[in-house]
Design an enzyme around this catalytic site. Sequence first.
Site, PDB file in Angstrom:
ATOM      1  N   THR A 125       0.876  -1.238   0.017  1.00 53.79           N
ATOM      2  CA  THR A 125       0.097   0.052   0.015  1.00 53.79           C
ATOM      3  C   THR A 125       0.925   1.127   0.035  1.00 53.79           C
ATOM      4  O   THR A 125       1.776   1.460   0.670  1.00 53.79           O
ATOM      5  CB  THR A 125      -0.981  -0.119   1.180  1.00 53.79           C
ATOM      6  OG1 THR A 125      -1.636  -1.204   1.112  1.00 53.79           O
ATOM      7  CG2 THR A 125      -1.720   1.373   1.270  1.00 53.79           C
ATOM      8  N   LYS A 148      -1.464  -1.103  -4.061  1.00 52.07           N
ATOM      9  CA  LYS A 148      -2.622  -0.159  -3.685  1.00 52.07           C
ATOM     10  C   LYS A 148      -2.286   1.026  -3.120  1.00 52.07           C
ATOM     11  O   LYS A 148      -1.469   1.397  -2.676  1.00 52.07           O
ATOM     12  CB  LYS A 148      -3.334  -1.229  -2.388  1.00 52.07           C
ATOM     13  CG  LYS A 148      -4.765  -0.210  -2.189  1.00 52.07           C
ATOM     14  CD  LYS A 148      -5.221  -0.844  -0.705  1.00 52.07           C
ATOM     15  CE  LYS A 148      -6.096  -2.073  -1.077  1.00 52.07           C
ATOM     16  NZ  LYS A 148      -6.980  -2.191   0.000  1.00 52.07           N
ATOM     17  N   LYS A 150      -3.928   4.630  -1.854  1.00 52.65           N
ATOM     18  CA  LYS A 150      -5.031   5.172  -1.047  1.00 52.65           C
ATOM     19  C   LYS A 150      -5.375   6.528  -1.629  1.00 52.65           C
ATOM     20  O   LYS A 150      -4.282   7.209  -1.513  1.00 52.65           O
ATOM     21  CB  LYS A 150      -4.688   5.213   0.407  1.00 52.65           C
ATOM     22  CG  LYS A 150      -4.630   3.633   1.102  1.00 52.65           C
ATOM     23  CD  LYS A 150      -5.919   3.051   1.183  1.00 52.65           C
ATOM     24  CE  LYS A 150      -6.022   1.647   1.960  1.00 52.65           C
ATOM     25  NZ  LYS A 150      -7.260   1.415   2.408  1.00 52.65           N
ATOM     26  N   ASP A 175      -7.910   2.714  -3.834  1.00 54.82           N
ATOM     27  CA  ASP A 175      -9.041   2.507  -2.737  1.00 54.82           C
ATOM     28  C   ASP A 175      -9.350   3.850  -2.401  1.00 54.82           C
ATOM     29  O   ASP A 175      -8.359   4.558  -1.482  1.00 54.82           O
ATOM     30  CB  ASP A 175      -8.236   1.531  -1.809  1.00 54.82           C
ATOM     31  CG  ASP A 175      -9.336   1.461  -0.600  1.00 54.82           C
ATOM     32  OD1 ASP A 175     -10.418   1.819  -0.661  1.00 54.82           O
ATOM     33  OD2 ASP A 175      -8.712   0.749   0.207  1.00 54.82           O
ATOM     34  N   GLU A 201     -11.438  -0.108  -5.390  1.00 53.57           N
ATOM     35  CA  GLU A 201     -12.184  -0.619  -4.139  1.00 53.57           C
ATOM     36  C   GLU A 201     -13.121   0.274  -3.449  1.00 53.57           C
ATOM     37  O   GLU A 201     -12.550   1.422  -3.312  1.00 53.57           O
ATOM     38  CB  GLU A 201     -11.225  -1.294  -3.100  1.00 53.57           C
ATOM     39  CG  GLU A 201     -11.401  -1.994  -2.061  1.00 53.57           C
ATOM     40  CD  GLU A 201     -10.284  -2.494  -1.422  1.00 53.57           C
ATOM     41  OE1 GLU A 201     -10.590  -2.997  -0.138  1.00 53.57           O
ATOM     42  OE2 GLU A 201      -9.139  -2.473  -1.881  1.00 53.57           O
ATOM     43  N   ASP A 224     -16.089  -3.570  -0.486  1.00 50.47           N
ATOM     44  CA  ASP A 224     -15.325  -3.740   0.960  1.00 50.47           C
ATOM     45  C   ASP A 224     -16.340  -3.437   1.826  1.00 50.47           C
ATOM     46  O   ASP A 224     -16.958  -4.421   2.397  1.00 50.47           O
ATOM     47  CB  ASP A 224     -14.025  -2.977   0.899  1.00 50.47           C
ATOM     48  CG  ASP A 224     -13.221  -3.385   2.330  1.00 50.47           C
ATOM     49  OD1 ASP A 224     -13.744  -4.045   2.900  1.00 50.47           O
ATOM     50  OD2 ASP A 224     -12.264  -2.498   2.595  1.00 50.47           O
ATOM     51  N   LYS A 246     -12.646 -10.073   4.386  1.00 52.04           N
ATOM     52  CA  LYS A 246     -11.856  -9.767   5.305  1.00 52.04           C
ATOM     53  C   LYS A 246     -12.304 -10.448   6.765  1.00 52.04           C
ATOM     54  O   LYS A 246     -13.462 -10.275   6.933  1.00 52.04           O
ATOM     55  CB  LYS A 246     -11.570  -8.446   5.986  1.00 52.04           C
ATOM     56  CG  LYS A 246     -11.086  -7.406   4.703  1.00 52.04           C
ATOM     57  CD  LYS A 246     -10.819  -5.755   5.087  1.00 52.04           C
ATOM     58  CE  LYS A 246     -10.228  -5.236   4.001  1.00 52.04           C
ATOM     59  NZ  LYS A 246     -10.384  -3.667   4.315  1.00 52.04           N
ATOM     60  N   CYS A 274      -7.042  -7.528   4.703  1.00 51.02           N
ATOM     61  CA  CYS A 274      -6.991  -7.400   6.075  1.00 51.02           C
ATOM     62  C   CYS A 274      -6.999  -6.042   6.588  1.00 51.02           C
ATOM     63  O   CYS A 274      -6.887  -5.229   5.823  1.00 51.02           O
ATOM     64  CB  CYS A 274      -5.622  -8.213   6.448  1.00 51.02           C
ATOM     65  SG  CYS A 274      -4.122  -7.393   5.982  1.00 51.02           S
ATOM     66  N   ASP A 296      -4.464  -8.819  -0.738  1.00 51.50           N
ATOM     67  CA  ASP A 296      -3.810  -7.474   0.093  1.00 51.50           C
ATOM     68  C   ASP A 296      -3.840  -7.750   1.524  1.00 51.50           C
ATOM     69  O   ASP A 296      -4.537  -7.575   2.309  1.00 51.50           O
ATOM     70  CB  ASP A 296      -4.951  -6.384  -0.218  1.00 51.50           C
ATOM     71  CG  ASP A 296      -4.484  -5.291   0.536  1.00 51.50           C
ATOM     72  OD1 ASP A 296      -3.560  -5.018   0.803  1.00 51.50           O
ATOM     73  OD2 ASP A 296      -5.571  -4.056   0.818  1.00 51.50           O
ATOM     74  N   ASP A 298      -1.020  -6.937   3.470  1.00 50.48           N
ATOM     75  CA  ASP A 298       0.461  -6.352   4.006  1.00 50.48           C
ATOM     76  C   ASP A 298       0.274  -5.813   5.217  1.00 50.48           C
ATOM     77  O   ASP A 298       1.189  -4.999   5.543  1.00 50.48           O
ATOM     78  CB  ASP A 298       0.981  -5.299   2.845  1.00 50.48           C
ATOM     79  CG  ASP A 298      -0.057  -4.135   2.672  1.00 50.48           C
ATOM     80  OD1 ASP A 298      -1.238  -4.124   3.190  1.00 50.48           O
ATOM     81  OD2 ASP A 298       0.429  -3.115   2.232  1.00 50.48           O
TER      82      ASP A 298
END
Length: 330
Positions: A125, A148, A150, A175, A201, A224, A246, A274, A296, A298
């Site tokens: 991320t 990913k 953000k 995301d 996402e 999500d 998740k 997670c 994902d 990490d």
Amino acid sequence: MLRRLTARSERWPLSRPFRIARGVKTAADVVVVNLQHGPHVGRGEAVPYARYDESVESVLAQIASVSADIEAGLSRAELQRKLAAGAARNAIDCALWDLEAQQAGRTVADLAGVQTPGEIVTAVTVSLDEPARMSEAAAAIAGSPLIKVKVDAFDPLTSVQAVRAAAPEARLIVDPNESWSASLLAELLPQLAALRVDLIEQPLAAAEDASLENLKPAVPICADESAHTSADLERVARRYQAVNIKLDKTGGLTEALVMRERVRQLGLTLMAGCMVSTSLSVAPALLVAQDASFIDLDGPWWLAQDRENGMIFANGRMRAPRGLWGEPRA
């Protein structure tokens, strides 16, 4: 002999701030359950999440409310009916799985009838920041196959462009963490497609995603916050092309495995995710990650220091050492 359940909170400092559209984290606050029966101890970890009206205190209280039942022998199947999906049920459910593995002398993967992936590619991320700093962060992990990004609603395109320029070969997940409007999504979709973004996402707030109904987006959209358990999937399948499973949303591995199978039946793309956590949270999620199109996991990569026998990360890939969770321990 009765089982003995103990639960405690732990704080694990991060190596650097983790920023998303709704805030910043500097530590992972987790709840750990230990479930002992004779010489065997099962462990589970969960992350209370304020977005779902959870706190460390509320999760510990939920665990305490069923502690006597668990100690008296409540099964995993019964737990699904006794406690709502969320972090508390996740910690107990994973501890029960781990305890069963210790008692049976087998791995949880064997008990669940799934394979444990070996080395896997995980998203790494780039957290929300100024575009120049996001470019620097992306350049440092440019060799990672999957990144990913953000973002929020303030000029997200510039942030994605900065990451793409710094990591031209990586697959990208964008995301926004529910921060976009439907009009902003419509405006950005073709531009994100041109930047070779693989997945978006949860762009819209979960309560406002009806506008996605039957949309055929230029970039697939993943649920999500809109998808917690298998009960959500009929609705989700009309609005999204992918689902992020998740364990802190499903309330543990038991429901996550049910949800994974239903995702496949509905023809949706599977993502395994997670929270920011230690490797004890991530180890059960590896069983959901089998055959996932996007992984994902990490969360522990962000920690200043992980647990003993924690996940091993290198160049956007990860693997689990032996002795952490889900297999017989000496």
